[in-house]
Design an enzyme around this catalytic site. Structure first.
Site, PDB file in Angstrom:
ATOM      1  N   SER A  75       0.814  -1.220   0.000  1.00  8.07           N
ATOM      2  CA  SER A  75       0.000   0.000   0.000  1.00  8.07           C
ATOM      3  C   SER A  75       0.847   1.269   0.000  1.00  8.07           C
ATOM      4  O   SER A  75       1.990   1.285   0.463  1.00  8.07           O
ATOM      5  CB  SER A  75      -0.924   0.017   1.218  1.00  8.07           C
ATOM      6  N   GLN A  76       0.260   2.326  -0.518  1.00  9.23           N
ATOM      7  CA  GLN A  76       0.852   3.663  -0.473  1.00  9.23           C
ATOM      8  C   GLN A  76       1.179   4.017   0.982  1.00  9.23           C
ATOM      9  O   GLN A  76       0.362   3.799   1.880  1.00  9.23           O
ATOM     10  CB  GLN A  76      -0.161   4.648  -1.049  1.00  9.23           C
TER      11      GLN A  76
END
Length: 225
Positions: A75-76
């Protein structure tokens, strides 16, 4: 919060994985609204470049999601920070993570001093994540299983964090949430999702709050080796 000594040693990087580059990422997260200094410090310490393919290491401290194979992503960093900040608001001791993936989010939670239980449906990803946990000296309990059923043997949990999107919140997981606990999960379709925060209040009631628009891979049933 004190990270394991072995993790701090592994965190040393050079060039685009150096501490200077990580500090820039942390400042960006702060500018984008992340306020919990415990979360920011942990993101500064945990070596994200060790949770992705070596060919992508130069992009490890960009604020973007990156592929990890099998149709999944790490994930970011802003999303990791936002979800972590949300669960930390209830001062959890024990947390269940649905979707181990690369193991990065698990490592962030464990480095914050939480007792982490994590489930991954893709066996190869889980084996890789376990290897990283051992190398970094991080204690995390993990299981190869269908995440949508949770992990009842260790319930209830003070917090549950889901790293893949389902059309609705999953009742089976809500049932495993302790009084005063919080569940944070992406909810919606492939084209439109929101990060939802569910809290089980002291009197046993359930409250919902929509936090942010997000984009996650879909939460799938079953298991793969």
């Amino acid at each position: 919060m004190t990270a394991p000594a072995s993790l701090q040693a592994k965190a040393v990087g050079i060039g685009m994985t150096s501490q200077r580059v990580r500090d820039r990422l942390v400042e960006r997260l702060r500018e984008c609204g992340i306020q919990d200094e415990r979360v920011l410090t942990t993101i500064r310490i945990v070596p994200r470049h060790l949770f992705i393919d070596e060919a992508l290491a130069l992009r490890a401290y960009e604020d973007t999601a990156l592929p990890i194979g099998h149709g999944q992503t790490i994930s970011q960093p802003w999303v990791v920070a936002r979800m972590t900040e949300a669960v930390m608001q209830v001062a959890p001791k024990k947390i269940l993570e649905i979707g181990t993936g690369s193991g990065y989010q698990s490592a962030i939670l464990a480095s914050l001093g939480l007792e982490v239980y994590t489930i991954e449906r893709i066996g190869k990803l889980l084996r890789q994540a376990r290897k990283r946990f051992r190398q970094l000296g991080i204690k995390i309990r993990s299981k190869h299983d269908d995440g949508s059923i949770g992990w009842t043997e260790h319930a209830p949990y003070n917090a549950i964090l889901v790293t893949a999107a389902a059309p609705t919140l999953i009742d089976t997981l809500i049932e495993q949430l302790a009084i005063g606990g919080r569940l944070v999960a992406p909810v919606g379709t492939a084209s439109e999702q929101a990060l939802v925060q569910l809290t089980r209040t002291i009197d046993g009631n359930i409250t919902h709050e929509i936090l942010e628009p997000v984009t996650f891979v879909s939460l799938l049933p079953g298991m793969l080796d």
